[in-house]
Design a protein around this motif. Sequence first.
Motif, PDB file in Angstrom:
ATOM      1  N   THR A   1      22.698  -4.388  27.159  1.00 58.27           N
ATOM      2  CA  THR A   1      23.567  -4.001  28.282  1.00 58.27           C
ATOM      3  C   THR A   1      23.222  -2.635  28.854  1.00 58.27           C
ATOM      4  O   THR A   1      23.220  -2.442  30.058  1.00 58.27           O
TER       5      THR A   1
ATOM      6  N   TYR B   1      23.883   0.808  12.899  1.00 55.00           N
ATOM      7  CA  TYR B   1      24.601   1.156  14.124  1.00 55.00           C
ATOM      8  C   TYR B   1      25.211  -0.068  14.822  1.00 55.00           C
ATOM      9  O   TYR B   1      26.308   0.015  15.371  1.00 55.00           O
ATOM     10  N   ASP B   2      24.488  -1.170  14.795  1.00 60.85           N
ATOM     11  CA  ASP B   2      25.019  -2.372  15.460  1.00 60.85           C
ATOM     12  C   ASP B   2      26.346  -2.793  14.834  1.00 60.85           C
ATOM     13  O   ASP B   2      27.297  -3.141  15.537  1.00 60.85           O
TER      14      ASP B   2
ATOM     15  N   VAL C   1      27.366   4.021   7.853  1.00 63.98           N
ATOM     16  CA  VAL C   1      26.778   5.218   8.488  1.00 63.98           C
ATOM     17  C   VAL C   1      25.517   5.624   7.734  1.00 63.98           C
ATOM     18  O   VAL C   1      24.470   5.883   8.340  1.00 63.98           O
TER      19      VAL C   1
ATOM     20  N   LEU D   1      33.755  -0.961  15.509  1.00 61.04           N
ATOM     21  CA  LEU D   1      34.560  -0.036  16.314  1.00 61.04           C
ATOM     22  C   LEU D   1      35.205  -0.757  17.502  1.00 61.04           C
ATOM     23  O   LEU D   1      36.203  -0.315  18.045  1.00 61.04           O
ATOM     24  N   GLY D   2      34.587  -1.868  17.899  1.00 65.40           N
ATOM     25  CA  GLY D   2      35.096  -2.615  19.055  1.00 65.40           C
ATOM     26  C   GLY D   2      34.492  -2.123  20.358  1.00 65.40           C
ATOM     27  O   GLY D   2      35.096  -2.255  21.427  1.00 65.40           O
ATOM     28  N   CYS D   3      33.297  -1.542  20.276  1.00 67.54           N
ATOM     29  CA  CYS D   3      32.633  -1.082  21.507  1.00 67.54           C
ATOM     30  C   CYS D   3      32.285  -2.295  22.364  1.00 67.54           C
ATOM     31  O   CYS D   3      31.773  -3.284  21.845  1.00 67.54           O
ATOM     32  N   ASP D   4      32.572  -2.197  23.642  1.00 67.10           N
ATOM     33  CA  ASP D   4      32.263  -3.302  24.548  1.00 67.10           C
ATOM     34  C   ASP D   4      31.561  -2.733  25.775  1.00 67.10           C
ATOM     35  O   ASP D   4      32.191  -2.454  26.793  1.00 67.10           O
ATOM     36  N   TYR D   5      30.253  -2.557  25.661  1.00 67.54           N
ATOM     37  CA  TYR D   5      29.523  -1.914  26.754  1.00 67.54           C
ATOM     38  C   TYR D   5      29.307  -2.841  27.942  1.00 67.54           C
ATOM     39  O   TYR D   5      28.816  -2.401  28.972  1.00 67.54           O
ATOM     40  N   ASP D   6      29.693  -4.118  27.782  1.00 71.94           N
ATOM     41  CA  ASP D   6      29.638  -5.002  28.947  1.00 71.94           C
ATOM     42  C   ASP D   6      30.525  -4.452  30.061  1.00 71.94           C
ATOM     43  O   ASP D   6      30.186  -4.553  31.235  1.00 71.94           O
TER      44      ASP D   6
ATOM     45  N   ILE E   1      36.903   6.560  13.193  1.00 72.24           N
ATOM     46  CA  ILE E   1      37.029   6.893  14.620  1.00 72.24           C
ATOM     47  C   ILE E   1      37.356   8.381  14.765  1.00 72.24           C
ATOM     48  O   ILE E   1      36.735   9.089  15.571  1.00 72.24           O
TER      49      ILE E   1
ATOM     50  N   PRO F   1      34.458   1.881  27.566  1.00 75.43           N
ATOM     51  CA  PRO F   1      34.008   0.811  26.672  1.00 75.43           C
ATOM     52  C   PRO F   1      34.078   1.091  25.175  1.00 75.43           C
ATOM     53  O   PRO F   1      33.909   0.187  24.385  1.00 75.43           O
TER      54      PRO F   1
ATOM     55  N   ILE G   1      28.385  -0.887  13.089  1.00 71.80           N
ATOM     56  CA  ILE G   1      29.398   0.145  13.356  1.00 71.80           C
ATOM     57  C   ILE G   1      30.002  -0.064  14.747  1.00 71.80           C
ATOM     58  O   ILE G   1      31.221  -0.073  14.916  1.00 71.80           O
ATOM     59  N   MET G   2      29.126  -0.271  15.717  1.00 69.61           N
ATOM     60  CA  MET G   2      29.598  -0.476  17.099  1.00 69.61           C
ATOM     61  C   MET G   2      30.477  -1.722  17.176  1.00 69.61           C
ATOM     62  O   MET G   2      31.498  -1.734  17.862  1.00 69.61           O
TER      63      MET G   2
ATOM     64  N   PRO H   1      36.083   2.841  21.691  1.00 71.80           N
ATOM     65  CA  PRO H   1      37.374   3.309  21.187  1.00 71.80           C
ATOM     66  C   PRO H   1      37.451   4.809  21.011  1.00 71.80           C
ATOM     67  O   PRO H   1      38.541   5.388  21.070  1.00 71.80           O
TER      68      PRO H   1
END
Lengths: 74, 268
Positions: free
Chosen positions: B238, A48-49, A43, A55-60, A6, B38, A51-52, B40
């Motif tokens: 999304t 990428y999926d 990396v 990372l805990g990405c939540d684009y919702d 991060i 969204p 990694i996201m 981190p």
Amino acid sequence: MSKQLIEFLTELNTNEKLRKNFKSDKEQTMKKYGVPQSDAQLVLDKNYDEIMKKLGCDYDISRNSVIEAFKIKK
Amino acid sequence: MGKGSLIIVGTGILTPAHLSQESISRIKGADVIHALVPDPLGLSTVSKLNNNVKNLGELYYDNDSAKNGNNRLESYNLMVEAIMCDVRDGLEVCAIFYGHPGVFVFPSHVAVQKAKDEGYEAIMLPAISAEDCLFADLGIDPGDIGCQAYEASQFVFYKHSINSSAAMILWQLGVVGDVTLTKLTPAENGVKMLQERLKQYYPADHLVTLYEASTLPIMPPRIEKVTLSQLDKAPIRTITTLFVPPLKDPILDLDFCKKWNIDTSHFH
């Protein structure tokens, strides 16, 4: 996912020297920065999926609008 | 205790790269931060600038429980109330949203209006939106050919006067056709409806671009060209946006130009 990744990705956004180093030698640059091997491999694999996900990405939660029709009726 | 105030800022799409100097300054100076971010990287960046962060993501609509309302609209209103509570308590509040805080963001606009209505100072700062990234990544200049933009469901449900001589951008494909405001995916026939509506204006073999801006510095944007007839088979996520290029050149209004003595001999 490691805190180092991060930190590394955050720094990569704004540090031109780091960006250039990463462009010329991705593996060594991440190693020198302290990114754990398992994260660095994701990396290098351009996974990428994963990694996201790690990372805990939540684009919702980036979906924050409703069209006018719903504003009136709801 | 001072008189409360509200400033709304946006992280841009790629944080911290897209965060403006003005936004950074306002984040640092706020008494409290309300953030709906969204990723981190964004949240970590904001927390380093100001450690008093309240995560609005905890108020986001949850399909599995009724704790944040019965649909997205109700959860947005909860966010507005959370922001306004701190404003009414006399705090300098900074609310942070992903991308441009005024583009496809309902609670930011409502919060600014509500704060103003209640007599508080409230402003919104501009930021980099997905549309800005699209213009850069696709090499499109909206000034060249004109550009129209619609939310995908609105485009589907309403009759519009579409100008097929200009470009078109359709947003929020990820919830196209959903009227319940409870889903985070397209409605069952959402993409099919979109496809049918587009075919009223464009041929089935018209090439369109599925676009997703880069959200990590190691990741390229998604730029995937498909024909309209292939659209229902393409993965919609999304953050997917649809770019529809113009179908034909605009028609020059010769009579109008002649009336106003415009020399059109060099016009394309």
